[in-house]
Design a protein around this motif. Structure first.
Motif, PDB file in Angstrom:
ATOM      1  N   ASN A  21      49.005  39.075  30.453  1.00  0.00           N
ATOM      2  CA  ASN A  21      49.409  37.942  29.627  1.00  0.00           C
ATOM      3  C   ASN A  21      48.244  37.548  28.710  1.00  0.00           C
ATOM      4  N   LEU A  22      48.443  36.525  27.897  1.00  0.00           N
ATOM      5  CA  LEU A  22      47.440  36.184  26.883  1.00  0.00           C
ATOM      6  C   LEU A  22      46.101  35.804  27.504  1.00  0.00           C
ATOM      7  N   GLU A  23      46.121  35.003  28.577  1.00  0.00           N
ATOM      8  CA  GLU A  23      44.869  34.595  29.214  1.00  0.00           C
ATOM      9  C   GLU A  23      44.158  35.781  29.848  1.00  0.00           C
ATOM     10  N   VAL A  54      27.573  37.279  32.266  1.00  0.00           N
ATOM     11  CA  VAL A  54      28.039  36.803  33.566  1.00  0.00           C
ATOM     12  C   VAL A  54      29.296  35.963  33.326  1.00  0.00           C
ATOM     13  N   PHE A  55      30.370  36.299  34.029  1.00  0.00           N
ATOM     14  CA  PHE A  55      31.663  35.660  33.822  1.00  0.00           C
ATOM     15  C   PHE A  55      32.199  35.142  35.155  1.00  0.00           C
ATOM     16  N   PHE A  56      32.998  34.081  35.066  1.00  0.00           N
ATOM     17  CA  PHE A  56      33.715  33.584  36.237  1.00  0.00           C
ATOM     18  C   PHE A  56      35.187  33.468  35.888  1.00  0.00           C
ATOM     19  N   VAL A  57      36.022  34.268  36.566  1.00  0.00           N
ATOM     20  CA  VAL A  57      37.470  34.221  36.368  1.00  0.00           C
ATOM     21  C   VAL A  57      38.034  33.188  37.337  1.00  0.00           C
ATOM     22  N   ASP A  58      38.477  32.076  36.791  1.00  0.00           N
ATOM     23  CA  ASP A  58      38.926  30.933  37.599  1.00  0.00           C
ATOM     24  C   ASP A  58      40.441  30.833  37.497  1.00  0.00           C
ATOM     25  N   GLY A  59      41.119  30.954  38.626  1.00  0.00           N
ATOM     26  CA  GLY A  59      42.571  30.835  38.594  1.00  0.00           C
ATOM     27  C   GLY A  59      43.124  30.573  39.973  1.00  0.00           C
ATOM     28  N   PRO A  60      44.150  29.735  40.085  1.00  0.00           N
ATOM     29  CA  PRO A  60      44.776  29.479  41.390  1.00  0.00           C
ATOM     30  C   PRO A  60      45.510  30.709  41.889  1.00  0.00           C
ATOM     31  N   GLN A  90      33.164  30.801  31.492  1.00  0.00           N
ATOM     32  CA  GLN A  90      34.356  30.446  32.246  1.00  0.00           C
ATOM     33  C   GLN A  90      35.610  31.063  31.610  1.00  0.00           C
ATOM     34  N   LEU A  91      36.353  31.819  32.392  1.00  0.00           N
ATOM     35  CA  LEU A  91      37.612  32.418  31.934  1.00  0.00           C
ATOM     36  C   LEU A  91      38.720  31.913  32.849  1.00  0.00           C
ATOM     37  N   ARG A  92      39.564  31.027  32.336  1.00  0.00           N
ATOM     38  CA  ARG A  92      40.543  30.349  33.188  1.00  0.00           C
ATOM     39  C   ARG A  92      41.917  30.986  33.060  1.00  0.00           C
ATOM     40  N   LEU A  93      42.574  31.145  34.223  1.00  0.00           N
ATOM     41  CA  LEU A  93      43.931  31.683  34.282  1.00  0.00           C
ATOM     42  C   LEU A  93      44.845  30.632  34.893  1.00  0.00           C
ATOM     43  N   ILE A  94      45.938  30.343  34.230  1.00  0.00           N
ATOM     44  CA  ILE A  94      46.952  29.430  34.772  1.00  0.00           C
ATOM     45  C   ILE A  94      48.338  30.055  34.645  1.00  0.00           C
ATOM     46  N   THR A  95      48.585  30.728  33.521  1.00  0.00           N
ATOM     47  CA  THR A  95      49.899  31.312  33.261  1.00  0.00           C
ATOM     48  C   THR A  95      50.260  32.339  34.335  1.00  0.00           C
ATOM     49  N   ASN A  96      51.543  32.419  34.621  1.00  0.00           N
ATOM     50  CA  ASN A  96      52.071  33.348  35.625  1.00  0.00           C
ATOM     51  C   ASN A  96      51.616  33.006  37.031  1.00  0.00           C
TER      52      ASN A  96
END
Length: 582
Positions: free
Chosen positions: A143-145, A164-170, A319-325
C-alpha cells in the motif's frame, strides 16, 4: 523396577527417573537412533555437547558415529572422508551455538575436506538463505505507506550511505509483509540482508530470521556502555561489515541498553564512531502500544527509561508509520477500537476500566465451569482433532500470569484420554549458567531420555528435532543465594500462554482468560489484537465472589440462591502514554 531386581537403592531411583544415571546421554542418542535421520542425530549430538555437560565425549563419538554418518556412507567409500564430513557438519552446528569443535575432545578436522575453504560460517549461512521466489513480487502489492517505507529504505541501501529507520505500526498493518519484500529485493541482488527479531517467534516467520541476541552475540545482561561479545576478527564482524541491510523486528520489546550495545559494536567494527551503527542501513520495527521490556520489580519510570524511545539513538531514527490495512477483521469499528485501546484514548472510568464489546465476552456466574466454556469456544471438537497439529497450533488461550496458564494447561491435559508420561527434572546447585533456547513444536514421541518433536511454525516448519534434558539456570541472580540448576526437557505446554509470550504472534483463534486484571502497559491491547478476526476472540472475565456466610440458610439447598449469570464487559486498561509520545 520394570521387572528387574535392582542391586541398590540408587539403581532403583535411576530406573524410576528420580536421579540422573551415568549413561543418560548415551541412552538419549540410542533412543533417537530408532527414528532419527542422520542429520537430526548430528544436531542432537551437537546439542548434547553444548548444553548437557557430557563427561565422556570420545566414548559418545565412538559409539554413535555409525548412525550419525549413515547418509554419508551411502555416497562415500573412504571411512576417513565419512568421519570428516560428520565432523564438519557438527562443527557448523556447534559454531551456530557459539562453540567450536576444538572446545571438545573430538577428532581433529582436516581442512582439506572443508568445501568452504575457510570462509566464515556466518557469511555462508546468510549468503545461502533460501527465500520464496514469490517474495520478489510482493513489492507490487504494497500500500502507499508500505511503498513509501520500502522505497526510502532501499534507496539508502542502494546509495550505501546508511540510515536508521523505525517502522512503527500496530498489529495487522502487514509489517512482516513489508520486511519480506525488502529482504527478497536485497537478497535477489546478491547482497546480504540480515533478518533478526527480539523474540524467537517473530524471527521464525522471516526467511533466515534469527534472534538479535543470537545473531549479534549480545550479552543477556546489558548495562549502559556495554558492547556485543564478538571481536573485530570474528565471522560475525565480517558478516556485519558485508551486510547491506540489517533488520530488527519487535524492537519495542527490547531494552535500550541492548540496542545501544549493538550500536557500540557496529561503530567499532566499521571504524566510524560518529554515525549510528557505523553508517549501516538498519531498520527497526515494532509497536510501542504492546508490552514493553520486562524489568522485574522496577517502577513505571524505570521501565520507560529502559525502552528504546528513551535511547539517545531514538532521535536519529527516521520514523515510518503504518496504519492502513490494519487487520480490520472486516470491521472498521473494531480496528479503530483496538487503536484507541492501544493508545489509551478509549473512555475509561475513574478506576481505569474500559468497556469491551459485548459480543466477544462470555457470560460468567463466577463458577469453575466458566473456564470449561472458554475452552470449548477455543478448542471445539477437541476429541476429533487431538492429532491435528494445524488445529492445535491455530488456537490458544491467553492470560496474565503463569499460575493462570498452568491451571488452564492442566485442565486441557485432562481432556486427553491416553496414557500420560511424567518426566522428572534433576536439580542441583551449580556455578555455570546455561542459556535457554525455545522452539515452537509438537511432540511426536516420548522416550525416557529423549523427546521426538517436530517444528510446526516458521521457516523450519516440518523439521524433526530430538531434545535431551538440558541444564537451565535462572537468569535473575537475586532469586536464590546460590546458583540453582535444573536439568529438564526444554519444553512446556502451550494450549495456553501468557499475554507477553503471545506478543509477535498471529493466532487465528484466541481465548482470553482474565480472573485478575492486566497489570502492565499494553497487555490488554496485545491480548485483543492477536486474533485474525473479531469473531475469533472470546474473553472470560471473572471477579472474585465474596465469601458466603456460614449459616443454616446457606446450608439449606432449597433456600440457597442460584448464581446469577452476569456478562462482565469492563477491564482495566494500562497504557503509559509517555512512551507513545516520547
Amino acid at each position: 523396577m520394570d521387572g528387574v531386581v535392582c542391586g541398590s537403592f540408587r539403581e532403583a531411583a535411576e530406573r524410576l527417573g528420580l536421579i540422573e544415571a551415568d549413561n543418560t546421554l548415551d541412552d538419549c542418542l540410542t533412543e533417537a537412533e530408532q527414528w532419527a535421520m542422520p542429520c537430526s542425530l548430528r544436531r542432537l549430538f551437537a546439542t548434547i555437547l553444548v548444553h548437557c555437560e557430557p563427561g565422556d565425549v570420545c566414548g559418545l563419538w565412538d559409539r554413535h558415529l555409525e548412525p550419525m554418518s549413515d547418509d554419508y556412507r551411502r555416497t562415500r567409500t573412504s571411512p576417513n572422508e565419512v568421519e570428516q564430513m560428520v565432523l564438519l557438519d557438527i562443527r557448523g552446528m556447534l559454531q551456530s551455538m557459539g562453540k567450536d569443535s576444538i572446545d571438545f575432545a573430538l577428532p581433529t578436522i582436516d581442512d582439506a575436506f572443508d568445501p568452504t575453504e575457510g570462509e566464515a560460517r556466518e557469511i555462508i549461512e546468510e549468503s545461502t538463505v533460501e527465500f520464496d521466489e514469490s517474495d520478489t513480487k510482493l513489492s507490487s502489492s504494497l500500500n502507499l505507506e508500505q511503498r513509501a517505507a520500502y522505497d526510502e529504505i532501499l534507496l539508502a541501501v542502494e546509495r550505501g550511505d546508511g540510515g536508521v529507520f523505525f517502522v512503527d505500526g500496530p498489529g495487522g498493518t502487514w509489517k512482516t509483509f513489508l520486511y519480506r519484500a525488502m529482504l527478497a529485493k536485497v537478497r535477489g541482488e546478491g547482497k546480504i540482508a540480515i533478518a533478526t527479531a527480539t523474540s524467537g517467534v517473530a524471527a521464525s516467520i522471516m526467511p533466515g530470521g534469527r534472534t538479535a541476541h543470537s545473531r549479534f552475540k549480545i550479552p543477556l545482561s546489558c548495562d549502559d556502555g556495554a558492547s556485543c561479545s564478538f571481536t573485530k576478527q570474528s565471522g560475525t564482524a565480517k558478516l556485519l561489515r558485508m551486510a547491506s541491510l540489517i533488520l530488527w523486528d519487535e524492537a519495542s520489546m527490547t531494552k535500550r541498553q541492548v540496542v545501544e550495545a549493538f550500536d557500540n559494536s557496529m561503530r567499532d567494527i566499521m571504524g566510524i564512531r560518529h554515525r549510528p551503527f557505523g553508517g549501516k542501513t538498519v531498520v527497526f520495527g515494532g509497536d510501542f502500544r504492546q508490552v514493553l521490556p520486562v524489568v522485574r520489580r522496577w517502577s513505571r519510570g524505570q521501565i520507560i527509561d529502559a525502552s528504546l524511545r528513551s535511547s539517545h539513538l531514538w532521535k536519529r531514527m527516521r520514523q515510518l508509520r503504518l496504519i492502513t490495512n490494519m487487520r480490520a477483521h472486516n470491521d472498521t469499528w473494531f480496528a479503530d477500537y483496538l487503536l484507541r485501546v492501544g493508545n489509551g484514548t478509549e473512555e475509561a472510568d475513574d478506576q481505569g476500566n474500559i468497556l469491551l464489546p459485548d459480543d466477544i465476552c462470555l457470560p460468567s456466574p463466577g463458577e469453575v465451569d466458566d473456564l470449561e466454556k472458554l475452552i470449548d469456544h477455543v478448542f471445539p471438537s477437541l476429541d476429533d482433532n487431538m492429532s491435528d497439529s494445524n488445529y492445535m497450533t491455530s488456537r490458544a488461550i491467553l492470560s496474565t500470569t503463569n499460575d493462570n496458564i498452568n491451571k488452564i494447561n492442566i485442565r486441557m491435559i485432562e481432556h486427553f484420554h491416553r496414557d500420560e508420561v511424567i518426566y522428572h527434572s534433576f536439580d542441583s546447585a551449580e556455578d555455570d549458567p546455561y542459556g535457554y533456547y525455545a522452539l515452537e513444536l509438537v511432540v511426536r514421541g516420548f522416550e525416557r531420555n529423549t523427546i521426538d518433536a517436530e517444528i510446526v511454525i516458521g521457516q523450519h516448519a516440518g523439521r524433526r528435532v530430538f531434545l535431551p534434558r538440558i541444564p537451565l539456570c535462572p537468569s535473575d541472580n537475586d532469586m536464590f543465594p546460590f546458583k540453582f540448576k535444573r536439568k529438564q526437557f526444554p519444553i512446556s505446554l502451550s494450549f495456553a500462554m501468557t499475554i507477553n509470550k503471545a506478543q509477535g504472534q498471529t493466532i487465528p483463534i484466541v481465548g482470553v482468560y482474565l480472573p485478575n486484571p492486566v497489570f502492565s502497559h499494553g497487555q490488554l491491547y496485545v491480548a485483543l489484537s492477536r486474533a485474525t478476526a473479531k469473531r475469533n476472540i472470546k474473553i472470560l472475565i471473572q471477579k472474585e465472589k465474596p465469601k458466603e456466610k456460614s449459616n443454616k440458610q446457606n446450608n439449606n439447598p432449597k433456600k440457597r440462591k442460584r448464581p446469577t449469570v452476569s456478562l462482565l464487559t469492563s477491564m482495566k486498561n494500562i497504557v503509559y502514554k509517555e512512551v507513545l509520545t516520547g
